[in-house]
Design a protein around this motif. Structure first.
Motif, PDB file in Angstrom:
ATOM      1  N   VAL A  90       0.808  -1.225   0.000  1.00  0.00           N
ATOM      2  CA  VAL A  90       0.000   0.000   0.000  1.00  0.00           C
ATOM      3  C   VAL A  90       0.837   1.269   0.000  1.00  0.00           C
ATOM      4  O   VAL A  90       0.330   2.336  -0.328  1.00  0.00           O
ATOM      5  CB  VAL A  90      -0.998   0.048   1.182  1.00  0.00           C
ATOM      6  N   ARG A  91       2.108   1.156   0.349  1.00  0.00           N
ATOM      7  CA  ARG A  91       2.979   2.333   0.338  1.00  0.00           C
ATOM      8  C   ARG A  91       3.414   2.711  -1.070  1.00  0.00           C
ATOM      9  O   ARG A  91       3.996   3.776  -1.270  1.00  0.00           O
ATOM     10  CB  ARG A  91       4.205   2.076   1.219  1.00  0.00           C
ATOM     11  N   ILE A  92       3.105   1.847  -2.031  1.00  0.00           N
ATOM     12  CA  ILE A  92       3.458   2.098  -3.428  1.00  0.00           C
ATOM     13  C   ILE A  92       2.167   2.392  -4.190  1.00  0.00           C
ATOM     14  O   ILE A  92       1.339   1.489  -4.381  1.00  0.00           O
ATOM     15  CB  ILE A  92       4.201   0.890  -4.037  1.00  0.00           C
ATOM     16  N   PRO A  93       1.950   3.646  -4.598  1.00  0.00           N
ATOM     17  CA  PRO A  93       0.687   4.024  -5.241  1.00  0.00           C
ATOM     18  C   PRO A  93       0.294   3.137  -6.421  1.00  0.00           C
ATOM     19  O   PRO A  93      -0.882   2.797  -6.582  1.00  0.00           O
ATOM     20  CB  PRO A  93       0.927   5.463  -5.692  1.00  0.00           C
ATOM     21  N   GLU A  94       1.252   2.735  -7.219  1.00  0.00           N
ATOM     22  CA  GLU A  94       0.954   1.891  -8.378  1.00  0.00           C
ATOM     23  C   GLU A  94       0.373   0.539  -7.957  1.00  0.00           C
ATOM     24  O   GLU A  94      -0.467  -0.032  -8.651  1.00  0.00           O
ATOM     25  CB  GLU A  94       2.205   1.667  -9.244  1.00  0.00           C
ATOM     26  N   ASP A  95       0.821   0.014  -6.814  1.00  0.00           N
ATOM     27  CA  ASP A  95       0.296  -1.258  -6.311  1.00  0.00           C
ATOM     28  C   ASP A  95      -1.163  -1.111  -5.891  1.00  0.00           C
ATOM     29  O   ASP A  95      -1.980  -2.016  -6.083  1.00  0.00           O
ATOM     30  CB  ASP A  95       1.129  -1.776  -5.138  1.00  0.00           C
ATOM     31  N   GLY A  96      -1.509   0.040  -5.321  1.00  0.00           N
ATOM     32  CA  GLY A  96      -2.897   0.301  -4.957  1.00  0.00           C
ATOM     33  C   GLY A  96      -3.790   0.351  -6.187  1.00  0.00           C
ATOM     34  O   GLY A  96      -4.882  -0.229  -6.206  1.00  0.00           O
ATOM     35  N   VAL A  97      -3.319   1.018  -7.220  1.00  0.00           N
ATOM     36  CA  VAL A  97      -4.063   1.088  -8.482  1.00  0.00           C
ATOM     37  C   VAL A  97      -4.221  -0.313  -9.068  1.00  0.00           C
ATOM     38  O   VAL A  97      -5.314  -0.693  -9.512  1.00  0.00           O
ATOM     39  CB  VAL A  97      -3.357   2.038  -9.487  1.00  0.00           C
ATOM     40  N   LYS A  98      -3.145  -1.104  -9.025  1.00  0.00           N
ATOM     41  CA  LYS A  98      -3.195  -2.474  -9.539  1.00  0.00           C
ATOM     42  C   LYS A  98      -4.218  -3.307  -8.775  1.00  0.00           C
ATOM     43  O   LYS A  98      -4.977  -4.084  -9.369  1.00  0.00           O
ATOM     44  CB  LYS A  98      -1.814  -3.126  -9.439  1.00  0.00           C
ATOM     45  N   ALA A  99      -4.277  -3.142  -7.460  1.00  0.00           N
ATOM     46  CA  ALA A  99      -5.221  -3.910  -6.645  1.00  0.00           C
ATOM     47  C   ALA A  99      -6.663  -3.557  -6.997  1.00  0.00           C
ATOM     48  O   ALA A  99      -7.513  -4.447  -7.128  1.00  0.00           O
ATOM     49  CB  ALA A  99      -4.961  -3.667  -5.161  1.00  0.00           C
ATOM     50  N   VAL A 100      -6.951  -2.273  -7.170  1.00  0.00           N
ATOM     51  CA  VAL A 100      -8.309  -1.858  -7.539  1.00  0.00           C
ATOM     52  C   VAL A 100      -8.658  -2.385  -8.925  1.00  0.00           C
ATOM     53  O   VAL A 100      -9.743  -2.947  -9.135  1.00  0.00           O
ATOM     54  CB  VAL A 100      -8.454  -0.325  -7.470  1.00  0.00           C
TER      55      VAL A 100
END
Length: 120
Positions: A90-100
């Protein structure tokens, strides 16, 4: 050979299952809902996933450790819960976008977000 974290997680899962109590809510109260739970593959996040799933919700777990995600997916599937793991931090914005995006691709929508990741 299982890593120490997997052995510890397995022991906690057994303990959680033996301490389970019956829910006062209808089993299908969250039917057709989709939740993304960060930090969902272990600890409190995993129990949140279990409870959502036990009430009919489709669950996507976001976590950093692929091995732990797979174990959590299997454990929830064994309980009849539709769960899907997405590796990310979650500290990596791109990972959050990928999860959504992964959630919407897998289930067609996202109804609920639980930010349970503690992170180090």
């Amino acid at each position: 050979m299982l890593s120490r974290s997997l052995i510890h997680l397995s022991k906690r899962i057994v303990l959680q299952r033996t301490m389970a109590t019956e829910s006062p809510y209808k089993a299908n109260i969250l039917a057709n809902q989709v939740a993304l739970v960060t930090g969902g593959s272990s600890g409190i996040g995993l129990e949140i996933c279990r409870q959502l799933g036990k009430h009919g919700c489709n669950v996507v777990m976001m976590g950093r450790r692929a091995e732990v995600l797979r174990l959590a997916e299997k454990m929830l599937a064994d309980e009849g819960i539709r769960a899907y793991g997405v590796q990310g931090d979650v500290r990596i914005p791109e990972d959050g976008v990928k999860a959504v995006k992964s959630t919407v691709e897998k289930f067609g929508k996202l109804d609920c977000l639980v930010n349970g990741a503690a992170g180090k």
